[in-house]
Enzyme design. Sequence first.
Site, PDB file in Angstrom:
ATOM      1  CD  GLN B 119      -2.844   1.381   2.617  1.00 42.09           C
ATOM      2  OE1 GLN B 119      -2.495  -0.075   3.162  1.00 42.09           O
ATOM      3  NE2 GLN B 119      -2.979   2.223   3.437  1.00 42.09           N
ATOM      4  CB  SER B 122       2.608   7.002   4.851  1.00 41.60           C
ATOM      5  OG  SER B 122       1.819   6.517   5.159  1.00 41.60           O
ATOM      6  CD  GLU B 237      -4.339  -0.174   7.491  1.00 42.31           C
ATOM      7  OE1 GLU B 237      -4.445   0.823   6.383  1.00 42.31           O
ATOM      8  OE2 GLU B 237      -3.769  -0.038   7.706  1.00 42.31           O
TER       9      GLU B 237
END
Lengths: 301, 368
Positions: B119, B122, B237
């Site tokens: 993923q 960030s 999530e």
Amino acid sequence: MTFPDEVFLAAATAALDLDPPGWDWDVLDSLELWSCTGLGDEDERAGFAALFVAQGETLRSTAGLSALMAQAVLTHPGRAAATYGARSDGHDIVVHAAPEVVHADLAVILLPDSVGTADPAALRPAGGASIDPAVVSTWRIDRCDVTPIEAPSPDDAALTLPRLAAALEMLGAARRGFELACTYAADRRQFGRPISDFQAVRHLLAEGLVHVRLLADACALTLEQPTTDRAILLKALAGRNGRAALQVAQQVFGGIGFTAEHVLHRHQARVLALDAVLGTSAQLTRQLGLAGAVPSTPRLD
Amino acid sequence: MTFRAELRSWLDANTEELEPCRAPLRTFDERLTALRRLQAHLWDAGWASQGWPTAVGGLGGTAVDRAVLYDELTRHRLPVGGPLEHVEILAPPMVVHGDPDVVRGPLRSLLDGTGLWCQGFSEPDAGSDLAALRTRAEPLGDGFRVNGAKIWTSWAGVAKWCVLLARTGTLEERHRGLSVFFVDLDTPGVTVMPIRQANGTDELAEVHFDDVLLDRGALVGRIGGGWQIAMDILACERTSFAWLRHLHLRERFASLSAHVDRAGETAVDLFALGCTTAASVRRLARGTFAGPEAAICKVALTTTEQRLFDLALETAGPELLLDDRGDLARWREDYLFSRIVSVYGGTRQMQLSTLSRFVLGFGPEPVS
């Protein structure tokens, strides 16, 4: 997603609000509580949940919990109501019981190792005050007025539905108290702005929301898949999260929430009184811990 | 026979073949190999494709089927999670938002264990403030050219595919200027650098993109539509992944077998977490991603996981910190990992801000 079902909750709230107050057996009859002790279908479960959550929200009472306790002991309970606990005191037996017990056709006296029945008229107020006399108060009865019966004292399995009912009422009481605090936070102004602008207050209320929602989801699942172990876990959770959510509410209300004229203390009293019967959160949590209990997984299919 | 009953009899009939996935696995690499092997077994037997739409190569069914699969795996002492946690975090939104022809291949490789996902959200300057991210995907010819860097990307070191959230609009557009891409990590210009963590594993990594060229088909959803996909991923999530994680924590708690007063507190935590994640999986099965309320599950997961491993630390005694005999190393690794649960996937503070803003309805936080 609301729990319990809104239509049932509105019906239960209206029934508890009858004028003149019908908050005794009539309410239970009007909600057909007694047809649903098996919680067999969705409507029965919704009615059961709605009654007890509405009691908590409105701070009204019925004989419901005492009657469920009697059902845990008697095969044909009719309009019987049971006490929560008892101890000996000379010739007397001192019992904790809901005030509705005196309106029942039969009082079921639960002693530590045995069960008896009595004419409710034989119960005398013992004086003193519990934290919420509408839920539980103390009574005396002469030992001679109690007839021993052949019935086992209710064990954890027999207490499954009473514990579920108590947890539902604690949810109602805690959630309403918490919602009042959320409304207050948006209205109350300090430093020229609503206190809900301050992150410290927001995060506090968000923690309270988590306590309340976890309890609601746990009530819904236990209602759908009731087991002895789940009822113990739920009752333990209800005491813990109910108190925690109301502590958040107390903090947000500040001084006004600590006054007798504000309703918050009554929500707190309701939760504490219900925590005190059928095993406190602390007692049950300790029991679970020592037993090495591992919660069973909810069934999704 | 129901799905669960069929699955059970298959698991019972294949105990021997599955044993290598179950044996005590000390190292991270051993666990990864076991998880891949388990996933290959599950794919070959058809279990891994249950709960996914036929359009993307699944057998139909819903998130409940997948939840039942994880439940039965843990009941049979088989591992769930690890790098496969992205089956529940990334895949559900990608299946809904992506073109089935684009999603089918990567989904299959995720489900059979050969091509894991990661993923790419960030960045060094975009943590809690995700909408400030700067990795750019600019149109070039019929495709896109990507430049930038991601950090704290779980499992990137072992993954084949990255679900990349990148800026296709301007910085000023904030969350409206973001899009999602499926990036093959073997594409020239992609560099993955694992980060050694405090708990001894290297689950996390930096992922650098230097003039990485993507086909038009790498785009998931529409240009500028990335934020909604990202929010749905974060919701998963916090919900469907939390269900899977709760099953794992339950097994860890059972193996701890701490007969002490305060273990009851964790039993109650796990009970509540199970109930609330079960409710969220059912909502997902009805086709609804959780939205801001997902934060409730994440806060509950955080509290539960941290208190569980606090209990483990305090009941195991100093050996957990001083020794690595038997399973002590695993307990220490898990204890240390539990410290970061209140950070990953949105910090506890972001969860609380989300709840107060959107669920309690207090609106955006005034900045004073």
